[in-house]
Design an enzyme around this catalytic site. Structure first.
Site, PDB file in Angstrom:
ATOM      1  N   GLY A  47       0.794  -1.224   0.000  1.00 11.18           N
ATOM      2  CA  GLY A  47       0.000   0.000   0.000  1.00 11.18           C
ATOM      3  C   GLY A  47       0.824   1.270   0.000  1.00 11.18           C
ATOM      4  N   HIS A  48       2.149   1.162  -0.012  1.00 11.60           N
ATOM      5  CA  HIS A  48       3.015   2.360   0.125  1.00 11.60           C
ATOM      6  C   HIS A  48       4.171   2.302  -0.853  1.00 11.60           C
ATOM      7  CE1 HIS A  48       5.564   5.377   2.217  1.00 11.60           C
ATOM      8  NE2 HIS A  48       4.427   5.790   2.723  1.00 11.60           N
ATOM      9  N   PHE A  49       4.135   2.523  -1.954  1.00 14.91           N
ATOM     10  CA  PHE A  49       3.018   2.741  -2.858  1.00 14.91           C
ATOM     11  C   PHE A  49       3.151   1.696  -3.952  1.00 14.91           C
ATOM     12  CE2 PHE A  49       4.184   6.798  -0.954  1.00 14.91           C
ATOM     13  CZ  PHE A  49       2.992   7.197  -0.403  1.00 14.91           C
ATOM     14  N   VAL A  94       8.028   2.950  -1.832  1.00 17.41           N
ATOM     15  CA  VAL A  94       8.920   3.731  -0.969  1.00 17.41           C
ATOM     16  C   VAL A  94       8.746   3.184   0.445  1.00 17.41           C
ATOM     17  CG1 VAL A  94       9.410   6.016  -0.007  1.00 17.41           C
ATOM     18  CG2 VAL A  94       8.725   5.799  -2.409  1.00 17.41           C
TER      19      VAL A  94
END
Length: 153
Positions: free
Chosen positions: A57-59, A64
């Site tokens: 989810g990041h990203f 990152v």
């Protein structure tokens, strides 16, 4: 870290970390700790892979490594340094993260990077510890913070 300060533990590997900290996957964020010195300093190591759960989810399109994970890893490194330096115990302890000050994120950390968490003690009082940490990738600071934690049974 003081180069002249004697090394108490040259390497704390993942098995010793598992005996020292109560953290487990997915919240155990360091792979090893090296060069724990008598001045309560040391270096935590994290090999960042694309398989980190945070990257879902990041990203997803541009992964990152989250800055908050680096700050937590600083606290975990400090916990290992504190527990190993003072008591030499391998008994799991509760380490409560209490403060974050002067936190700055300087550069993104990407899959394939190896993060070194350079931690040094700022002081301690009873069970409270304060450390300054510099997270580095290839010798460049990517994040920094002062963290405080409490070690309990």
């Amino acid at each position: 870290m003081t180069e002249g300060s004697p090394i108490k533990f040259e390497l704390v590997d993942i098995n010793a970390i598992l005996q020292t900290l109560p953290h487990r996957f997915p919240m155990l964020l360091i792979d090893r700790v090296i060069n724990i010195r008598a001045d309560y300093s040391g270096i935590g190591i994290k090999n960042v892979t694309f398989n980190e759960p945070a990257f879902q989810g990041h990203f997803p399109e541009r992964p990152v490594y989250p800055g908050v994970m680096m700050i937590e890893a600083m606290a975990q490194t400090a916990g290992v340094i504190g527990i190993k330096s003072v008591e030499g115990t391998e008994k799991p302890r509760a380490v409560y993260f209490l403060t974050i000050d002067k936190c700055k994120f300087r550069k993104p950390v990407l899959p394939g990077d190896t993060i070194e968490y350079h931690m040094r003690s700022l002081g301690r009082r009873k069970t409270m510890w304060w450390f300054h940490g510099d997270a580095k990738v290839n010798g460049q600071v990517v994040a920094e913070a002062d963290v405080g934690a409490m070690l309990t049974d």
